[in-house]
Scaffold this motif. Structure first.
Motif, PDB file in Angstrom:
ATOM      1  N   ASP B 786      -3.526  29.690  17.795  1.00  0.00           N
ATOM      2  CA  ASP B 786      -2.835  28.998  18.884  1.00  0.00           C
ATOM      3  C   ASP B 786      -3.463  27.654  19.209  1.00  0.00           C
ATOM      4  O   ASP B 786      -2.802  26.762  19.731  1.00  0.00           O
ATOM      5  CB  ASP B 786      -2.855  29.874  20.144  1.00  0.00           C
ATOM      6  CG  ASP B 786      -1.847  30.998  20.020  1.00  0.00           C
ATOM      7  OD1 ASP B 786      -1.126  31.016  19.003  1.00  0.00           O
ATOM      8  OD2 ASP B 786      -1.787  31.838  20.936  1.00  0.00           O
ATOM      9  N   SER B 787      -4.753  27.523  18.933  1.00  0.00           N
ATOM     10  CA  SER B 787      -5.421  26.270  19.305  1.00  0.00           C
ATOM     11  C   SER B 787      -5.236  25.188  18.245  1.00  0.00           C
ATOM     12  O   SER B 787      -5.698  24.077  18.408  1.00  0.00           O
ATOM     13  CB  SER B 787      -6.909  26.525  19.505  1.00  0.00           C
ATOM     14  OG  SER B 787      -7.467  26.986  18.294  1.00  0.00           O
ATOM     15  N   GLU B 788      -4.546  25.512  17.161  1.00  0.00           N
ATOM     16  CA  GLU B 788      -4.365  24.521  16.106  1.00  0.00           C
ATOM     17  C   GLU B 788      -3.181  23.620  16.416  1.00  0.00           C
ATOM     18  O   GLU B 788      -2.154  24.078  16.911  1.00  0.00           O
ATOM     19  CB  GLU B 788      -4.117  25.216  14.767  1.00  0.00           C
ATOM     20  CG  GLU B 788      -5.389  25.769  14.156  1.00  0.00           C
ATOM     21  CD  GLU B 788      -5.157  26.296  12.749  1.00  0.00           C
ATOM     22  OE1 GLU B 788      -3.998  26.310  12.286  1.00  0.00           O
ATOM     23  OE2 GLU B 788      -6.148  26.673  12.120  1.00  0.00           O
ATOM     24  N   VAL B 789      -3.348  22.356  16.100  1.00  0.00           N
ATOM     25  CA  VAL B 789      -2.270  21.401  16.358  1.00  0.00           C
ATOM     26  C   VAL B 789      -2.135  20.419  15.193  1.00  0.00           C
ATOM     27  O   VAL B 789      -3.053  20.255  14.399  1.00  0.00           O
ATOM     28  CB  VAL B 789      -2.525  20.588  17.645  1.00  0.00           C
ATOM     29  CG1 VAL B 789      -2.414  21.459  18.863  1.00  0.00           C
ATOM     30  CG2 VAL B 789      -3.877  19.892  17.583  1.00  0.00           C
ATOM     31  N   ILE B 790      -0.970  19.807  15.132  1.00  0.00           N
ATOM     32  CA  ILE B 790      -0.720  18.721  14.197  1.00  0.00           C
ATOM     33  C   ILE B 790      -0.664  17.443  15.031  1.00  0.00           C
ATOM     34  O   ILE B 790      -0.073  17.439  16.120  1.00  0.00           O
ATOM     35  CB  ILE B 790       0.641  18.909  13.497  1.00  0.00           C
ATOM     36  CG1 ILE B 790       0.717  20.257  12.803  1.00  0.00           C
ATOM     37  CG2 ILE B 790       0.921  17.763  12.540  1.00  0.00           C
ATOM     38  CD1 ILE B 790       0.061  20.341  11.477  1.00  0.00           C
ATOM     39  N   LEU B 791      -1.265  16.371  14.557  1.00  0.00           N
ATOM     40  CA  LEU B 791      -1.251  15.123  15.321  1.00  0.00           C
ATOM     41  C   LEU B 791      -0.221  14.164  14.740  1.00  0.00           C
ATOM     42  O   LEU B 791       0.008  14.131  13.544  1.00  0.00           O
ATOM     43  CB  LEU B 791      -2.620  14.447  15.254  1.00  0.00           C
ATOM     44  CG  LEU B 791      -3.824  15.314  15.605  1.00  0.00           C
ATOM     45  CD1 LEU B 791      -5.085  14.471  15.565  1.00  0.00           C
ATOM     46  CD2 LEU B 791      -3.662  15.930  16.973  1.00  0.00           C
TER      47      LEU B 791
END
Ligand SMILES: Nc1ncnc2c1ncn2[C@@H]1O[C@H](COP(=O)(O)OP(=O)(O)OP(=O)(O)O)[C@@H](O)[C@H]1O
Ligand SMILES: [Mg+2]
Lengths: 233, 1022
Positions: B786-791
């Motif tokens: 859940d803490s992963e993101v794409i910038l």
């Protein structure tokens, strides 16, 4: 003595290139006298003169000029000493190229509180008509006369000349020497003239020979020959 | 003395007029450029600050859900804070641009008029000046908006829209697409009542604290204000609110259910407990009953064996009867068939009789009276015979029927007995099975008895286990009670925040729109100031090379003058006075041009006017500017030259007299057995290290300026290209009041505004939850955490983040921090976004599983405008992106030209200087018989090595410096980030340009080599 060195030693370089130029020179020169320092090329004449003039430092010994211990002076004081007491004349005249003769002399006129009269000096030196020329417009002899005027204008007590005639022909050399003679008589300036010309010694009071950094002969002339009568210049 | 030195120096000028002129042009040009920028920046900064006071610029603004009520307003005003409504409505006008309409300002953020006057009647309006410029709108024009037409009575600007962007997160101003309008309150109200605006009314208040409290205090007060839901007419809000309240109720209900369930569970466990107790008793009784059961089973078994033998006797009787019945059946069958044969024969006989009778009758009617008579009597006989035999025939038929019935009865009897007989076997085996079964039951009952004993033990254990369960259950129930009360509190708290009336609190420092122009030019001010000083140092250094050249040339003269007692300061003065005067004059000229020429400060200011929405300002000349322009060039020239020649002038008179060269170690490098010309070149280079260094310094500065221009170009170009090329959606809608169903063809998203700080600026960053199938953004790198993101690329570049990094975002209210880990970077460039899984995003913000508040699409969607917060189209992005390139064009050209001029002039002067210095040697080698070409090789071409080496060092160095300085300082205030990398061809181009310019200069200088005659040797020596 007015000018005196005691045990003056001077060397250059270190290690392999070490040269002991002056190996303990003791000389004494009286006020107002004309003195010639003579010797072979490389014997240390210029070095000795530079030490007297405070242009070069010394290793050991003492140099006293008019009661001042020159070896103890540094920086501005040394410059003041030269300004007050000394005039220099060089083999190459070292005039400021883009100042006229008069301006070149004026540079040194400012240095003295009681300078000689510029026009009189120019007259004495026979430079009046060239006063507004630039050095590049003058002959070698004229340039040297200008250099002498520059050295004399502040009326120094001592005039140090290193090969003043070295670059000149015999006629011009004679003129210059006659001029020095005249100035010595007129202003009572003490003069030390370094030369390897053998005849000049005959016109002065005191002759010092330097050989391999040591005084080899030191004597006063019984009879002086006026410059105009010197031969083999 | 100083006068003499001055005179000497002035004569020196004549000789080098060209050189001094070139340098003065450079210095003058630099001063002009730098002062224009600085003067413009300072004028704007200064007057903007003045205007902030005059116009009563806000200390901040806040947006609310519903307008403050009278009590709330009174509370603020009585505490000394001033507040003014800046409500607005957005309208799309004919050409597709958007106009934000405000009421005239009375107190805060007053309007400055460029022309005309404020709106006084309901059909008058003031329009924002940049919008008017872009659309050619003049005073007196008619402007149609929201179905009404207004006469333009004024053109002006408002300080809260100094950067007139529609959304605070917009990267660039686009006044073609967006403008402001100010009308009378009554005109505004009538527009509002028409309801044609693009979105719901924005309730913004501007405030001034007046020293009465701090921003934090005010914010706290505003956060306490709750709004009455009933006050809001907006149907979309009402829907949204019901949804919100519904969710709260659902939650509360869920918790109640949980609590109830726990109670029931507790009761159930208690029942279980007593049930088990009964079980224990029951099992005990069962154990007691076991012996009776066993004896009963024994009796049952003996009964069964008696039954079995009785059944044996019965079955043998049945089989005997069966055999008899079968025989009877056969006999009766035969009788029956005989009877039916008889009946058939009798029927044939009867038919023959009837025919005879008929024939007799026919003959009796014959015309022959004899025949008729005989026949008549025969007929009488046959008729009697027929009548008599029909009785017999009927009897025979009855017999046949009777026997047939008897036959079927016999066969049924036989079938019944057969069945009975065959069943006897089953009956027999059933009886024995019963007997066996009962036997097994008997043993089973014995085993049961053992089992019951074990059961009794097990039940005892069960009983104690259940007792423990009861204790556990009681604890659980208590826990649920506690949870319930805490959860209720928490829910109240959570839902309380949302009943706060405050939507956005924006202090002036965080508002990018306000004072944007002065903020922007601040960068220009500092960079111009810095570049100016560096350039002046370079030019001073170039001068110092000339001075050093003179000092070296005149070394023995200086020595002689020293010997005679001339002071060093006087000599230094002689060398420095002319450059200082030249620099001063150049500075004066540069300053005059910058201040008085229209292409000086005014044209620089115009660049700001062409972008920002500013009040009228004129150029101002501040003392600092004059000091910079008039004093600095001379001072820097003097300082640099003093520093450089001091070393030379501090040498002893003797060393000057002898013109001793300082022993440079490099010069002692053993060059081995090289060919003459390369060897000579290297010696020449080493001898001219100072000059070479100056050329490289000049090249460095020139490159820095050119690379700055190129960086700016690349930056603007990429904004323009990538913003559009990497925007894959056509429409992005964000909701103020989300709906439940995703509009057909749209891809839902959760959009949360957060901020992140960069170099003192707070930028909006959208945290966007996306479904994995969203076709507009590459989410492929996203993992399961859940803490992963794409910038978005813009965000990654702005904050220098790469895959694997961790970073935080701050919630809009500044209270919460969200930490993320970068799983990937996609190509989206148009704004700063952080993408995450939509469900993870919903969880993070406590939203329901189907919540969304933004939709992306490749075609326009049908969404009621009242729901929407904003609509962004790819076209908007495209038109805004081009603005940058247009506004930077002139700067880029100027910088490139300036860089090239600096490089050419410095290089020309320095290489020319080298040649001058070598003039004697050149003429000497010519005396020896070298030809021009060879001399060029010896003295000129060696510089090529230096230029190439210098370029190879300076180009990457300058780029590295800019890579640091550009994003972190020069465009730190722009809310996007970009790759600063240059394509290779730019490096190649810069390198080629350097070589080309060098080639050009060396061709020009070759002329001076050709002019150096052997005769110079003779002239040059006294
Ligand atoms: N700076 C120096 N470093 C090393 N050696 C030096 C230096 N100056 C002079 N010398 C050496 O000192 C010796 C004396 O030099 P000096 O110039 O005093 O001779 P000179 O008697 O004036 O000769 P000339 O008649 O040729 O002018 C020479 O051998 C010279 O090589
Ligand atoms: Mg000598």
């Amino acid at each position: 003595m007015y000018i005196e060195t005691k045990g003056l030693k001077k060397s250059y370089g270190e290690g392999g290139s070490f040269v002991q130029v002056l190996k303990g020179v003791d000389i004494g020169i009286r006020a107002g006298e004309m003195c010639v320092i003579q010797g072979t090329s490389g014997s240390g004449k210029s070095t000795l003169l530079n030490c007297l003039g405070g242009l070069d430092s010394i290793d050991t010994g003492s140099v006293t000029v008019a009661g001042t211990s020159v070896e103890k002076l540094k920086g501005e004081k040394l410059a003041d000493y030269r300004r007050k007491n000394l005039g220099f004349i060089f083999q190459f005249y070292n005039l400021v190229p883009n100042l006229t003769v008069r301006e070149n002399i004026q540079v040194c006129e400012y240095l003295s509180k009681s300078p000689l009269d510029m026009n009189e000096l120019l007259e004495v030196l026979g430079m009046s008509e060239h006063a507004d020329k630039f050095p590049s417009q003058l002959s070698g002899g004229q340039q040297q006369r200008c250099a002498i005027a520059r050295a004399l204008v502040k009326n120094p007590k001592v005039l140090l000349c290193d090969e003043p005639t070295g670059a000149l022909d015999s006629k011009t050399s004679r003129d210059i020497l006659m001029l020095l003679e005249k100035i010595n008589a007129k202003y009572d300036t003490t003069m030390i003239i370094v030369t390897h010309n053998n005849s000049i010694k005959n016109m002065v009071d005191h002759v010092i020979y330097i050989k391999d950094g040591e005084v080899s002969k030191d004597y006063y002339n019984e009879v002086k020959v006026p410059a105009c009568d010197l031969e083999d210049l | 003395m100083y006068g003499l030195m001055l005179r000497r120096a002035c004569r020196d000028i004549k000789k080098n007029v060209g050189r001094y002129l070139a340098l003065m042009v450079l210095i003058g040009f630099a001063v002009y450029m730098v002062l224009s920028m600085m003067g413009s920046a300072m004028s704007i900064i200064d007057q903007s600050a003045d205007y902030d006071v005059i116009l009563n610029v806000e200390d901040g603004q806040f947006t609310v859900f519903v307008p403050l009520n009278a009590t709330e307003l009174d509370k603020l005003i009585s505490s000394g804070v001033s507040v003014e409504e800046h409500f607005s409505l957005d309208y799309e006008v004919l050409d597709g641009s958007v106009i934000r309409v405000f009421k005239n300002r009375e107190d805060i953020d007053l309007i400055t008029l460029h022309e005309g006057r404020l709106a006084e009647t309901d059909n008058e309006a003031v329009l924002e000046r940049r919008y008017c410029e872009e659309h050619g709108i003049k005073i007196g024009d008619t402007f149609e908006l929201g179905g009404k037409s207004f006469t333009v009575t004024g053109i002006g600007a408002a300080p809260d829209y100094n950067m007139p962007v529609r959304n605070l997160s917009d990267t660039a101003v686009d006044s073609v697409a967006f403008g402001l309008m100010f009308i009378t309150p009554s005109a505004y109200d009538s527009l509002l009542s028409e309801g044609n605006s693009m979105k719901s009314e924005d309730y913004v208040y501007a405030y001034r604290l007046n020293g009465a409290m701090s921003d934090d205090d005010l914010k706290a007060i505003l956060e306490e204000n709750e709004f009455d839901v009933a006050d809001i007419d907006d149907p979309f809000f009402q829907e949204y609110w019901e949804e919100m309240v519904g969710r709260k109720d659902d939650l509360l209900e869920g918790i109640d259910d949980l609590n109830e369930g726990a109670q029931e569970l507790r009761d159930g466990v208690n029942d279980l407990d007593s049930g088990v107790d009964e079980l224990v008793d029951g099992v005990g009784e069962m154990q007691d009953a076991m012996p009776d059961l066993q004896s009963g089973a024994n009796s049952l078994y003996s009964g069964a064996s008696d039954l079995s033998s009785g059944i044996g006797s019965y079955t043998s009787g049945v089989s005997a009867a069966t055999a008899g019945a079968n025989e009877l059946n056969d006999g009766i069958g035969q009788l029956s068939s005989g009877c039916s044969d008889l009946a058939a024969g009798s029927d044939q006989y009867m038919a023959g009789l009837c025919e005879l009778n008929d024939t007799a009758y026919a003959l009796s009617l014959s015309e022959d009276p004899f025949t008729a008579q005989i026949a008549g009597s025969f007929y009488q006989a046959t008729s009697g015979l027929v009548a008599g035999y029909s009785g017999i025939d009927q009897g025979i038929d009855s017999v046949a029927q009777g026997t047939a019935a008897a036959s079927s009865g016999a066969s049924e009897l036989a079938g019944g007995l057969n069945t009975l007989d065959s069943n006897s076997a089953a009956l027999n085996s059933g009886a024995s099975s019963l007997q066996n079964g009962i036997g097994e039951m008997r043993t089973g009952i014995n085993e049961l008895s053992d089992g019951v004993d074990e059961l009794v033990d097990g039940v005892d254990e069960l009983d104690s286990g259940v007792d423990e369960l009861v204790d556990g259950m009681n604890e659980y129930a208590d826990g649920v009670d506690e949870f319930t009360s805490e959860a209720n509190d928490l829910i109240d708290e959570v839902f309380d925040i949302d009943t706060s009336n405050l939507v956005v609190y924006l202090p002036v420092a965080d508002n990018a729109r306000i004072d944007a122009a002065p903020d922007d030019v601040k960068n220009n001010l500092y960079s111009a100031m810095f570049v100016g000083v560096v350039a002046l140092i370079l030019f001073a250094y170039v001068i110092s090379v000339f001075v050093v050249h003179s000092v070296d040339q005149e070394s023995s003269v200086i020595g002689a003058l020293y010997s005679l007692g001339v002071r060093r300061s006087a000599l230094a003065f002689g060398y420095i006075v002319v450059p200082a005067i030249a620099a001063f004059i150049a500075g004066v000229i540069g300053t005059l041009v910058a201040v008085y020429a229209s292409f000086g400060i005014p044209s620089n200011m115009q660049e700001s006017f062409d972008y920002y929405s500013m009040p009228d300002m004129g150029p101002q000349v501040q003392p600092f500017l004059l000091i910079y322009g008039l004093v600095l060039p001379a001072v820097i020239t003097i300082l640099v030259n003093v520093l450089v020649i001091r070393g030379r002038l501090t040498r002893t008179p003797l060393s000057l007299l002898k013109n001793e060269q300082k022993a440079v170690k490099a010069r002692d490098i053993k060059l081995g057995k090289m060919k003459f010309i390369p060897l000579f070149r290297i010696r020449q280079l080493l001898r001219e290290m100072r000059t070479g260094f100056t050329v490289i310094f000049g090249m460095f500065l020139a490159l820095l300026i050119v690379m700055l221009a190129l960086n700016t170009f690349i930056y603007c170009y990429r904004v323009k290209e990538l913003n559009v090329a990497n925007t894959h959606y056509e429409y992005m809608y964000t909701y103020k009041y989300p709906e439940k169903e995703v509009p057909e063809g749209g891809y839902e998203a959760v959009f949360e505004e957060t901020t992140k700080e960069f170099e003192g600026y707070n930028f909006d960053v959208a945290l966007v939850g996306l479904t994995r199938n969203n076709p507009f953004f590459d989410m492929s790198a996203l993992g399961d955490k859940d803490s992963e993101v794409i910038l978005s690329a813009s965000f990654a570049y702005k904050y220098h983040l790469s895959v694997g990094d961790e970073f935080t975002l701050t919630s809009k209210d500044g209270d919460k921090l969200y930490a993320f880990k970068v799983a990937g970077i996609n190509d989206y460039q148009a704004s700063m976004m952080v993408f995450m899984d939509i469900d993870a995003c919903r969880d993070l913000f406590g939203e329901s599983n189907d919540y969304f508040n933004a939709v992306f699409s490749d075609h326009p969607l049908e969404i009621e405008s009242g729901r929407l917060n904003s609509t962004t189209t790819k076209k908007d992005i495209e038109s805004a992106s081009g603005v940058f390139v247009d506004s930077m064009k002139s700067l880029i050209t100027t910088l490139i030209i300036a860089g090239a001029v600096i490089f050419v002039v410095v290089m020309y002067l320095m290489v020319k200087m080298m040649l001058d210095r070598a003039a004697f040697n050149i003429s000497l080698v010519k005396v020896f018989g070298f030809k021009n070409g060879e001399v060029k090789k010896m003295y000129l071409d060696g510089n090529m090595i230096m230029i190439v080496a210098g370029a190879l060092v300076c180009i990457p160095l300058c780029k590295a410096i800019l890579n640091y300085v550009y994003p972190n300082f020069l465009v730190a205030n722009v809310n996007t980030g970009l790759s600063q990398a240059f394509p290779l061809y730019i490096y190649g181009g810069v390198f080629a340009a350097i070589l080309f310019l060098y080639f050009l200069i060396s061709q020009v200088l070759f002329i001076s080599i050709k002019r150096t005659t052997p005769a110079l040797v003779l002239k040059n020596r006294e």
